[in-house]
Scaffold this motif. Structure first.
Motif, mmCIF file in Angstrom:
data_model
loop_
_atom_site.group_PDB
_atom_site.id
_atom_site.type_symbol
_atom_site.label_atom_id
_atom_site.label_comp_id
_atom_site.label_asym_id
_atom_site.label_seq_id
_atom_site.Cartn_x
_atom_site.Cartn_y
_atom_site.Cartn_z
ATOM 1 N N GLY A 1 -115.306 -51.649 -46.726
ATOM 2 C CA GLY A 1 -116.129 -51.292 -45.580
ATOM 3 C C GLY A 1 -116.031 -52.259 -44.431
ATOM 4 N N ASP A 2 -115.076 -53.194 -44.500
ATOM 5 C CA ASP A 2 -114.932 -54.204 -43.450
ATOM 6 C C ASP A 2 -114.042 -53.711 -42.316
ATOM 7 O OD1 ASP A 2 -116.588 -56.033 -44.572
ATOM 8 O OD2 ASP A 2 -115.010 -57.269 -45.447
ATOM 9 N N GLN A 3 -114.137 -54.406 -41.181
ATOM 10 C CA GLN A 3 -113.286 -54.079 -40.042
ATOM 11 C C GLN A 3 -111.835 -54.504 -40.291
ATOM 12 O OE1 GLN A 3 -115.054 -55.905 -36.618
ATOM 13 N NE2 GLN A 3 -116.861 -54.588 -36.618
ATOM 14 N N ASN A 4 -111.643 -55.497 -41.160
ATOM 15 C CA ASN A 4 -110.279 -55.963 -41.442
ATOM 16 C C ASN A 4 -109.685 -55.244 -42.649
ATOM 17 O OD1 ASN A 4 -111.773 -57.069 -43.510
ATOM 18 N ND2 ASN A 4 -110.868 -59.105 -43.367
ATOM 19 N N PHE A 5 -110.239 -54.086 -42.984
ATOM 20 C CA PHE A 5 -109.741 -53.338 -44.146
ATOM 21 C C PHE A 5 -108.264 -52.998 -44.011
ATOM 22 C CE2 PHE A 5 -108.694 -48.993 -45.542
ATOM 23 C CZ PHE A 5 -108.670 -49.200 -46.910
ATOM 24 N N ARG A 6 -107.856 -52.628 -42.806
ATOM 25 C CA ARG A 6 -106.465 -52.220 -42.604
ATOM 26 C C ARG A 6 -105.497 -53.355 -42.935
ATOM 27 N NH1 ARG A 6 -104.188 -49.524 -36.994
ATOM 28 N NH2 ARG A 6 -102.058 -49.103 -37.718
ATOM 29 N N GLU A 7 -105.833 -54.575 -42.492
ATOM 30 C CA GLU A 7 -104.965 -55.721 -42.775
ATOM 31 C C GLU A 7 -104.944 -56.036 -44.273
ATOM 32 O OE1 GLU A 7 -107.202 -55.601 -40.347
ATOM 33 O OE2 GLU A 7 -105.803 -55.511 -38.645
ATOM 34 N N ARG A 8 -106.122 -55.967 -44.916
ATOM 35 C CA ARG A 8 -106.184 -56.246 -46.358
ATOM 36 C C ARG A 8 -105.411 -55.184 -47.139
ATOM 37 N NH1 ARG A 8 -107.026 -61.100 -47.224
ATOM 38 N NH2 ARG A 8 -107.613 -60.574 -49.360
ATOM 39 N N ASN A 9 -105.471 -53.958 -46.672
ATOM 40 C CA ASN A 9 -104.773 -52.872 -47.352
ATOM 41 C C ASN A 9 -103.260 -53.047 -47.268
ATOM 42 O OD1 ASN A 9 -104.881 -50.437 -48.841
ATOM 43 N ND2 ASN A 9 -104.400 -49.263 -46.999
ATOM 44 N N LEU B 1 -112.155 -44.501 -44.111
ATOM 45 C CA LEU B 1 -111.617 -43.304 -44.763
ATOM 46 C C LEU B 1 -111.217 -42.262 -43.731
ATOM 47 C CD1 LEU B 1 -111.046 -41.507 -47.208
ATOM 48 C CD2 LEU B 1 -113.486 -40.926 -47.273
ATOM 49 N N GLU B 2 -112.085 -42.019 -42.745
ATOM 50 C CA GLU B 2 -111.774 -41.024 -41.716
ATOM 51 C C GLU B 2 -110.554 -41.438 -40.903
ATOM 52 O OE1 GLU B 2 -113.118 -38.126 -41.499
ATOM 53 O OE2 GLU B 2 -114.499 -38.554 -43.147
ATOM 54 N N GLU B 3 -110.437 -42.742 -40.629
ATOM 55 C CA GLU B 3 -109.281 -43.222 -39.872
ATOM 56 C C GLU B 3 -107.984 -42.985 -40.636
ATOM 57 O OE1 GLU B 3 -107.446 -47.353 -37.956
ATOM 58 O OE2 GLU B 3 -109.438 -47.346 -38.900
ATOM 59 N N LEU B 4 -108.017 -43.262 -41.948
ATOM 60 C CA LEU B 4 -106.822 -43.036 -42.776
ATOM 61 C C LEU B 4 -106.440 -41.559 -42.806
ATOM 62 C CD1 LEU B 4 -107.251 -45.376 -45.889
ATOM 63 C CD2 LEU B 4 -105.371 -45.391 -44.245
ATOM 64 N N LYS B 5 -107.438 -40.705 -42.953
ATOM 65 C CA LYS B 5 -107.152 -39.267 -42.988
ATOM 66 C C LYS B 5 -106.555 -38.798 -41.657
ATOM 67 C CE LYS B 5 -110.652 -37.814 -46.362
ATOM 68 N NZ LYS B 5 -111.878 -37.004 -46.588
ATOM 69 N N THR B 6 -107.092 -39.307 -40.556
ATOM 70 C CA THR B 6 -106.587 -38.926 -39.231
ATOM 71 C C THR B 6 -105.146 -39.371 -39.043
ATOM 72 O OG1 THR B 6 -108.811 -39.091 -38.293
ATOM 73 C CG2 THR B 6 -106.960 -39.163 -36.753
ATOM 74 N N ARG B 7 -104.860 -40.592 -39.446
ATOM 75 C CA ARG B 7 -103.494 -41.111 -39.294
ATOM 76 C C ARG B 7 -102.513 -40.367 -40.190
ATOM 77 N NH1 ARG B 7 -103.692 -46.782 -40.961
ATOM 78 N NH2 ARG B 7 -101.556 -46.889 -40.200
ATOM 79 N N LEU B 8 -102.963 -40.051 -41.415
ATOM 80 C CA LEU B 8 -102.080 -39.322 -42.328
ATOM 81 C C LEU B 8 -101.808 -37.914 -41.801
ATOM 82 C CD1 LEU B 8 -100.546 -39.312 -45.018
ATOM 83 C CD2 LEU B 8 -102.643 -38.491 -46.109
ATOM 84 N N GLU C 1 -89.874 -50.464 -52.829
ATOM 85 C CA GLU C 1 -90.685 -50.192 -51.658
ATOM 86 C C GLU C 1 -91.575 -48.971 -51.888
ATOM 87 O OE1 GLU C 1 -90.137 -49.254 -46.860
ATOM 88 O OE2 GLU C 1 -88.412 -49.810 -48.125
ATOM 89 N N ILE C 2 -92.794 -49.041 -51.377
ATOM 90 C CA ILE C 2 -93.727 -47.913 -51.435
ATOM 91 C C ILE C 2 -93.895 -47.387 -50.018
ATOM 92 C CG2 ILE C 2 -96.061 -47.160 -52.033
ATOM 93 C CD1 ILE C 2 -96.247 -49.535 -53.932
ATOM 94 N N SER C 3 -93.656 -46.096 -49.837
ATOM 95 C CA SER C 3 -93.770 -45.540 -48.484
ATOM 96 C C SER C 3 -95.209 -45.636 -47.993
ATOM 97 C CB SER C 3 -93.310 -44.075 -48.474
ATOM 98 O OG SER C 3 -94.266 -43.267 -49.123
ATOM 99 N N LYS C 4 -95.331 -45.788 -46.691
ATOM 100 C CA LYS C 4 -96.665 -45.930 -46.095
ATOM 101 C C LYS C 4 -97.503 -44.682 -46.303
ATOM 102 C CE LYS C 4 -94.817 -49.024 -42.579
ATOM 103 N NZ LYS C 4 -94.495 -49.201 -41.143
ATOM 104 N N ASP C 5 -96.867 -43.526 -46.263
ATOM 105 C CA ASP C 5 -97.608 -42.276 -46.446
ATOM 106 C C ASP C 5 -98.127 -42.155 -47.873
ATOM 107 O OD1 ASP C 5 -97.004 -41.750 -43.839
ATOM 108 O OD2 ASP C 5 -95.385 -40.328 -44.273
ATOM 109 N N ASP C 6 -97.279 -42.501 -48.846
ATOM 110 C CA ASP C 6 -97.727 -42.458 -50.244
ATOM 111 C C ASP C 6 -98.887 -43.420 -50.471
ATOM 112 O OD1 ASP C 6 -95.833 -40.585 -50.798
ATOM 113 O OD2 ASP C 6 -94.383 -41.995 -51.667
#
Length: 402
Positions: free
Chosen positions: A131-139, A189-196, A153-158
């Protein structure tokens, strides 16, 4: 048991384990992540005002929870729990505390199934970053670490698909984490869904495909970083919680001293004084013991004796931002309208508010310093006095015997 000293030993031990590790694959599950989990666990534990023992259990579990990665990825929870038990057993920590720490670590195994509040706190702290703002970097770090361990390598979409599944299945257990991190987790979660979805429709900007933040997002993040209100409030909350815990410990120590010396005085007055006429050689040792007990009790009582300020403040104090309206001793004699007016002005002035918090923490620290100083005197008098009393009794008996 001195849990504060023991917790410092835990911190040093686990830090040493990670710093001495040569495994370059630990890009995410390293000392930095462990420290973040400990910080989150401290925040949640401070909110629930855990006892000293429970706070130690939660903090120790947070420190050890990922040490299993230093040996293997599979079953790392069990390995971390075993490391914790071995360390705590070497420090003569009670078995029930060892089991509680182990249970908290094992509770972090996915899917998480915590059985009590301590385990819930550790589980929420472990995934606090969702739930942090830096979630994207940690992910991103998590993906790179997974690639390092898998050797491919793991694809970004997967990875996005797997992360979305994790966020959809996850829920925080404590009310504190739900309130503090729940909205942020939903936003991530919503940001990830939008980007995907954008990737699938091939309408994602090139900057996003290259994982470069757009200027608008950069500016928003910069503005958020320039206002570290949440971090400051967390600092105040943790510090206040720690000082309250230290104050409670000081009161408990003083009560122990008072109770112990009360028992000794009762025994001496009821039994020993009656026999002094027949045993005059015991008069001096008995007087020494009585004086020691009385002096120890006096300093212990002084350590817990409350003191009240004058209980008023002036309008000039409010204008000069010198009044601490967060401590009852500064306003308990003031009329309610004056207090309300002062509080409203403080809440509207950020500098006044933070200044009051700082003064409040400082005042608590001054009181704590006085308490522990008096307690140290009481314990020293008791320790050396008991030794002197025993020696005096032995010398008196030896003289009579000879």
């Amino acid at each position: 048991m001195n849990y504060l000293d023991l917790l410092e030993q835990v911190r040093a031990h686990v830090s040493g384990l990670f710093l001495s590790s040569t495994d370059k694959r630990l890009i995410y599950h390293n000392l930095e992540h462990t420290a973040q989990v400990v910080d989150a666990a401290t925040r949640i534990a401070g909110f629930y005002r855990l006892s000293d023992q429970d706070f130690f259990i939660v903090s120790t579990a947070a420190w050890f929870h990922d040490t299993g990665y230093l040996t293997a990825v599979t079953g790392h929870e069990a390995l971390g729990a075993e490391r914790a038990r071995e360390f705590l057993a070497g420090k003569d920590v009670p078995e029930d505390v060892q089991q509680a720490v182990s249970g908290c670590i094992m509770a972090t195994m996915m899917p998480q199934k915590p059985a009590n509040l301590n385990e819930q706190i550790v589980c929420d702290a472990d995934l606090f970053h969702l739930g942090d703002q830096n979630f994207r970097e940690r992910n991103k770090l998590m993906r790179k670490e997974s690639e390092a361990f898998l050797g491919k390598e793991i694809s970004k979409d997967d990875w996005k698909v797997k992360t979305i599944a994790l966020l959809e299945a996850h829920q925080y257990h404590t009310s504190y984490a739900k309130e503090q991190q729940g909205p942020g987790e939903q936003s991530n979660l919503e940001e990830l869904k939008t980007r995907l979805a954008a990737v699938k429709q091939e309408v994602l900007p090139v900057a996003e495909k290259l994982e470069v933040e757009p200027e608008k997002h950069k500016q928003k993040k910069k503005n958020q970083e320039s206002r570290p209100d949440k971090g400051i409030e967390t600092m105040f909350r943790i510090t206040a919680g720690n000082q309250q815990r230290l104050s409670d410990m000081a009161d408990n120590k003083a009560h122990i001293m008072i109770s112990t010396n009360s028992i000794i005085l009762s025994v001496v007055l009821s039994l020993l004084l009656r026999k002094l006429e027949d045993n005059p050689h015991l008069i001096i040792p008995t007087l020494i013991l009585l004086i020691i007990c009385v002096v120890t009790m006096v300093f212990s009582i002084l350590a817990t004796r409350p003191s009240l300020p004058h209980g008023t403040f002036s309008i000039q104090d409010i204008r000069d931002k010198k009044a601490n309206l967060l401590f009852f001793g500064n306003f308990y004699r003031m009329p309610l309208p004056d207090y309300e007016a002062g509080m409203e002005q403080m809440m509207e002035d950020r500098d006044f508010l933070y200044g009051s918090l700082i003064r409040d923490l400082y005042s608590q620290g001054v009181v704590l310093g006085r308490k522990y100083q008096l307690l140290r005197i009481a314990y020293s008098v008791f320790m050396f006095g008991i030794i002197a009393s025993v020696l005096a009794f032995m010398i008196a008996i030896a003289i009579v015997t000879l």
